[in-house]
Scaffold this active site. Structure first.
Site, mmCIF file in Angstrom:
data_model
loop_
_atom_site.group_PDB
_atom_site.id
_atom_site.type_symbol
_atom_site.label_atom_id
_atom_site.label_comp_id
_atom_site.label_asym_id
_atom_site.label_seq_id
_atom_site.Cartn_x
_atom_site.Cartn_y
_atom_site.Cartn_z
ATOM 1 N N ASP A 129 4.450 15.065 -1.519
ATOM 2 C CA ASP A 129 5.087 14.044 -2.343
ATOM 3 C C ASP A 129 6.532 13.724 -1.949
ATOM 4 O OD1 ASP A 129 4.322 12.836 -5.218
ATOM 5 O OD2 ASP A 129 6.472 13.198 -5.129
ATOM 6 N N CYS A 184 -14.669 -0.410 -4.000
ATOM 7 C CA CYS A 184 -14.242 -1.060 -5.245
ATOM 8 C C CYS A 184 -15.114 -2.288 -5.559
ATOM 9 C CB CYS A 184 -12.770 -1.467 -5.182
ATOM 10 S SG CYS A 184 -11.648 -0.059 -5.317
ATOM 11 N N CYS A 187 -15.348 -4.896 -8.795
ATOM 12 C CA CYS A 187 -14.842 -4.248 -10.017
ATOM 13 C C CYS A 187 -13.355 -4.508 -10.207
ATOM 14 C CB CYS A 187 -15.097 -2.741 -9.916
ATOM 15 S SG CYS A 187 -14.472 -1.789 -11.312
ATOM 16 N N CYS A 190 -9.657 -1.356 -13.499
ATOM 17 C CA CYS A 190 -8.302 -0.791 -13.555
ATOM 18 C C CYS A 190 -7.269 -1.884 -13.830
ATOM 19 C CB CYS A 190 -7.976 -0.028 -12.272
ATOM 20 S SG CYS A 190 -8.149 -0.993 -10.751
ATOM 21 N N CYS A 194 -4.852 -2.046 -17.371
ATOM 22 C CA CYS A 194 -3.407 -1.744 -17.367
ATOM 23 C C CYS A 194 -2.693 -2.583 -18.430
ATOM 24 C CB CYS A 194 -2.800 -2.022 -15.985
ATOM 25 S SG CYS A 194 -1.010 -1.709 -15.975
ATOM 26 N N CYS A 210 5.243 -0.360 -14.458
ATOM 27 C CA CYS A 210 4.276 0.740 -14.557
ATOM 28 C C CYS A 210 4.741 1.777 -15.590
ATOM 29 C CB CYS A 210 4.125 1.374 -13.169
ATOM 30 S SG CYS A 210 3.064 2.823 -13.112
ATOM 31 N N CYS A 244 -11.549 3.870 -14.067
ATOM 32 C CA CYS A 244 -12.240 3.808 -12.767
ATOM 33 C C CYS A 244 -13.609 4.487 -12.811
ATOM 34 C CB CYS A 244 -11.374 4.476 -11.693
ATOM 35 S SG CYS A 244 -12.166 4.467 -10.068
HETATM 36 C C1 B12 Z 1 6.677 6.612 -5.529
HETATM 37 C C2 B12 Z 1 5.425 7.242 -6.079
HETATM 38 C C3 B12 Z 1 5.004 6.826 -7.344
HETATM 39 C C4 B12 Z 1 5.602 5.610 -8.060
HETATM 40 C C5 B12 Z 1 5.035 4.323 -7.405
HETATM 41 C C6 B12 Z 1 3.484 4.340 -7.352
HETATM 42 C C7 B12 Z 1 2.821 3.519 -6.285
HETATM 43 N N1 B12 Z 1 1.518 3.292 -6.454
HETATM 44 O O1 B12 Z 1 3.413 3.087 -5.290
HETATM 45 C C8 B12 Z 1 5.175 5.875 -9.524
HETATM 46 C C9 B12 Z 1 6.249 6.658 -10.258
HETATM 47 C C10 B12 Z 1 4.843 4.615 -10.346
HETATM 48 C C11 B12 Z 1 3.960 6.775 -9.303
HETATM 49 C C12 B12 Z 1 2.928 6.893 -10.212
HETATM 50 C C13 B12 Z 1 1.821 7.715 -10.004
HETATM 51 N N2 B12 Z 1 1.666 8.636 -9.041
HETATM 52 CO CO1 B12 Z 1 2.838 8.774 -7.488
HETATM 53 N N3 B12 Z 1 3.735 8.893 -5.831
HETATM 54 C C14 B12 Z 1 4.715 8.227 -5.343
HETATM 55 C C15 B12 Z 1 5.005 8.687 -3.894
HETATM 56 C C16 B12 Z 1 6.217 9.637 -3.921
HETATM 57 C C17 B12 Z 1 5.246 7.544 -2.900
HETATM 58 C C18 B12 Z 1 4.227 6.400 -3.052
HETATM 59 C C19 B12 Z 1 4.660 5.171 -2.309
HETATM 60 O O2 B12 Z 1 5.267 5.233 -1.262
HETATM 61 N N4 B12 Z 1 4.329 4.005 -2.886
HETATM 62 C C20 B12 Z 1 4.503 2.739 -2.223
HETATM 63 C C21 B12 Z 1 3.126 2.263 -1.747
HETATM 64 C C22 B12 Z 1 3.254 0.864 -1.152
HETATM 65 O O3 B12 Z 1 2.716 3.204 -0.747
HETATM 66 P P1 B12 Z 1 1.454 4.172 -0.926
HETATM 67 O O4 B12 Z 1 1.180 4.360 -2.383
HETATM 68 O O5 B12 Z 1 1.649 5.373 -0.103
HETATM 69 O O6 B12 Z 1 0.304 3.246 -0.363
HETATM 70 C C23 B12 Z 1 0.032 3.154 1.044
HETATM 71 C C24 B12 Z 1 -1.482 3.276 1.269
HETATM 72 O O7 B12 Z 1 -2.139 2.796 0.124
HETATM 73 C C25 B12 Z 1 -1.684 2.391 2.488
HETATM 74 N N5 B12 Z 1 -2.919 1.610 2.482
HETATM 75 C C26 B12 Z 1 -3.187 0.520 1.755
HETATM 76 N N6 B12 Z 1 -4.413 0.068 2.035
HETATM 77 C C27 B12 Z 1 -4.930 0.887 2.966
HETATM 78 C C28 B12 Z 1 -6.142 0.865 3.601
HETATM 79 C C29 B12 Z 1 -6.416 1.824 4.555
HETATM 80 C C30 B12 Z 1 -7.729 1.787 5.246
HETATM 81 C C31 B12 Z 1 -5.439 2.837 4.851
HETATM 82 C C32 B12 Z 1 -5.700 3.851 5.889
HETATM 83 C C33 B12 Z 1 -4.193 2.868 4.162
HETATM 84 C C34 B12 Z 1 -3.961 1.869 3.231
HETATM 85 O O8 B12 Z 1 -0.635 1.432 2.510
HETATM 86 C C35 B12 Z 1 0.320 1.718 1.506
HETATM 87 C C36 B12 Z 1 1.703 1.546 2.098
HETATM 88 O O9 B12 Z 1 1.902 2.325 3.258
HETATM 89 C C37 B12 Z 1 3.669 9.440 -3.535
HETATM 90 C C38 B12 Z 1 3.851 10.631 -2.558
HETATM 91 C C39 B12 Z 1 4.006 10.156 -1.126
HETATM 92 N N7 B12 Z 1 5.087 10.560 -0.479
HETATM 93 O O10 B12 Z 1 3.163 9.434 -0.614
HETATM 94 C C40 B12 Z 1 3.134 9.871 -4.926
HETATM 95 C C41 B12 Z 1 1.624 9.799 -5.171
HETATM 96 C C42 B12 Z 1 1.137 8.462 -4.650
HETATM 97 N N8 B12 Z 1 1.515 9.787 -6.628
HETATM 98 C C43 B12 Z 1 0.478 10.401 -7.094
HETATM 99 C C44 B12 Z 1 0.094 10.418 -8.464
HETATM 100 C C45 B12 Z 1 -0.896 11.493 -8.888
HETATM 101 C C46 B12 Z 1 0.612 9.470 -9.352
HETATM 102 C C47 B12 Z 1 0.106 9.135 -10.765
HETATM 103 C C48 B12 Z 1 -1.405 9.232 -10.956
HETATM 104 C C49 B12 Z 1 0.839 10.057 -11.793
HETATM 105 C C50 B12 Z 1 0.555 9.704 -13.262
HETATM 106 N N9 B12 Z 1 -0.602 10.061 -13.799
HETATM 107 O O11 B12 Z 1 1.381 9.141 -13.925
HETATM 108 C C51 B12 Z 1 0.632 7.682 -10.923
HETATM 109 C C52 B12 Z 1 -0.380 6.651 -10.397
HETATM 110 C C53 B12 Z 1 0.097 5.221 -10.427
HETATM 111 C C54 B12 Z 1 -0.675 4.376 -9.400
HETATM 112 N N10 B12 Z 1 -1.698 3.670 -9.828
HETATM 113 O O12 B12 Z 1 -0.323 4.408 -8.204
HETATM 114 C C55 B12 Z 1 -0.346 11.022 -5.969
HETATM 115 C C56 B12 Z 1 -1.605 10.158 -5.737
HETATM 116 C C57 B12 Z 1 -2.866 10.918 -5.369
HETATM 117 C C58 B12 Z 1 -4.021 9.965 -5.130
HETATM 118 N N11 B12 Z 1 -5.230 10.446 -5.362
HETATM 119 O O13 B12 Z 1 -3.859 8.819 -4.742
HETATM 120 C C59 B12 Z 1 0.700 11.006 -4.760
HETATM 121 C C60 B12 Z 1 0.072 10.790 -3.382
HETATM 122 C C61 B12 Z 1 1.436 12.371 -4.817
HETATM 123 C C62 B12 Z 1 0.619 13.501 -4.197
HETATM 124 N N12 B12 Z 1 1.113 14.066 -3.109
HETATM 125 O O14 B12 Z 1 -0.441 13.867 -4.654
HETATM 126 N N13 B12 Z 1 4.010 7.385 -8.079
#
Ligand code: B12
Length: 314
Positions: A129, A184, A187, A190, A194, A210, A244
């Protein structure tokens, strides 16, 4: 010293079994979706999480920061998928599932250290994380699931109630990743569920909208739009995961994340009388510490104000 991941993979699989890791996979070091992250930052969807903006360059070129890194070992560890039985006003009904047990940063870090001890001299860097890279991207690239419309990494069999841990290594990635289809389909449960419309069409989240961001990361008063729509949440939010259909058959909870009895026994409104030492004692080794006492007081006050409108126990 090994040069390829396959040379130590059986040892990693053994550690995974011993440590209650649900799924293990590996990815190369490049993040194919780093540009989506850069776009998300440009649009300001990280809200006040300024540290994330600093990550855009590293996500685009991870080897500039970690020149030796060639692979990412990814683990999925299941947290509680059900809330425990408890009285209506219990804290356990108002805290997101991921925070009902021990702090995942500490638990996954300990597990990743065990993996590191099998690397036989290869270089590594573990993070949960807190790192500058996308845990979800690497988990998806490792074939452990797809990125759902709610932005979550969803495992086909076990859904999204899983933490992701990642270990960068200097070993070449020669572990084949399963091809995972996007399940997905049409569907939109989600998105429809929200209450604050935080889910964007490109499968990312507008943090400022959020409930999870508002109750955990946001400092200062809650925006009135969110304060009146917390939907019973005092810390984090699971609404987009509860909706979900892929969460119908979750894995058994890892023992470290079993819901704590104290949260069932503590009425959420007790927090309004908490001192700093009460807070530190109840949330010792818990992810809830992140919101700080002031944040939890603010959140519970918002819930009690909403109670008049019947929202505390929704
Ligand atoms: C900042 C953060 C948050 C923020 C922003 C959330 C968000 N969705 O961006 C807030 C505080 C809102 C948050 C909330 C939550 N979080 Co959070 N969060 C993070 C953190 C630190 C960074 C996420 C980030 O960079 N977001 C910006 C988006 C743009 O990036 P991303 O989510 O990584 O998405 C990338 C992929 O989806 C990829 N992608 C998109 N499409 C595709 C398709 C393919 C084929 C591939 C390969 C990749 C890909 O592209 C995106 C950009 O690079 C991560 C840990 C980490 N370092 O990764 C945990 C993390 C995402 N969080 C986590 C959790 C558990 C939560 C919550 C469930 C907690 C809760 N119950 O309240 C919620 C869920 C909200 C939601 N629906 O996302 C888990 C998710 C686990 C999982 N199964 O996905 C993580 C991974 C922490 C962990 N190490 O377990 N979080």
């Amino acid at each position: 010293m090994p040069t390829r991941l396959s040379e130590i993979w059986p040892a990693l699989e053994r550690v995974a079994r011993d440590e209650g890791v649900l799924h293990l996979g590996a990815s190369g070091i490049e993040d194919a979706h780093a540009s989506l992250f850069a776009q998300w930052i440009e649009r300001g969807h990280h809200a006040s999480m300024a540290y994330l903006a600093k990550n855009a360059a590293i996500r685009a070129h991870p080897r500039e920061r970690f020149p030796w890194a060639r692979s990412v070992v990814v683990i999925l560890v299941p947290y509680a998928s059900e809330r425990p039985h408890a009285p209506e006003h219990a804290l356990s009904h108002h805290v997101a599932r991921y925070a009902l047990g021990d702090d995942y940063h500490e638990v996954l870090d300990r597990i990743l250290r065990r993996f590191e001890s099998e690397l036989d001299g290869a270089k590594s860097w573990r993070y949960v994380d807190t790192g500058p890279l996308s845990d979800r991207s690497y988990a998806a690239q490792a074939g452990l699931g797809w990125i759902g419309k709610n932005g979550m990494l969803i495992h086909e069999e076990h859904g999204s109630y899983v933490f992701i841990g990642t270990l960068l290594t200097s070993l070449e990635n020669d572990i084949a990743a399963a091809t995972v289809a996007d399940r997905c389909g049409a569907c939109t449960r989600c998105i429809d569920a929200c209450p604050t419309n935080a889910i964007l069409p490109d499968r990312t989240i507008a943090s400022a909208d959020c409930i999870s961001y508002a109750t955990i990361e946001h400092r200062g008063p809650l925006h009135p739009r969110l304060a009146t729509h917390l939907a019973g949440n005092a810390f984090g939010c699971d609404i987009c995961q509860e909706a979900c259909p892929w969460n119908a058959a979750p894995a058994p909870t890892h023992p470290a994340f079993a819901p704590r009895d104290e949260y069932r026994a503590t009425p959420v409104t007790d927090l309004l009388r908490f001192t700093q030492s009460d807070f530190s004692a109840l949330f010792r080794h818990s992810a809830i510490k992140r919101a700080k006492l002031a944040g939890m007081l603010r959140n519970v006050e918002a819930l009690t104000e909403a109670e008049g409108r019947g929202m505390l126990n929704e």
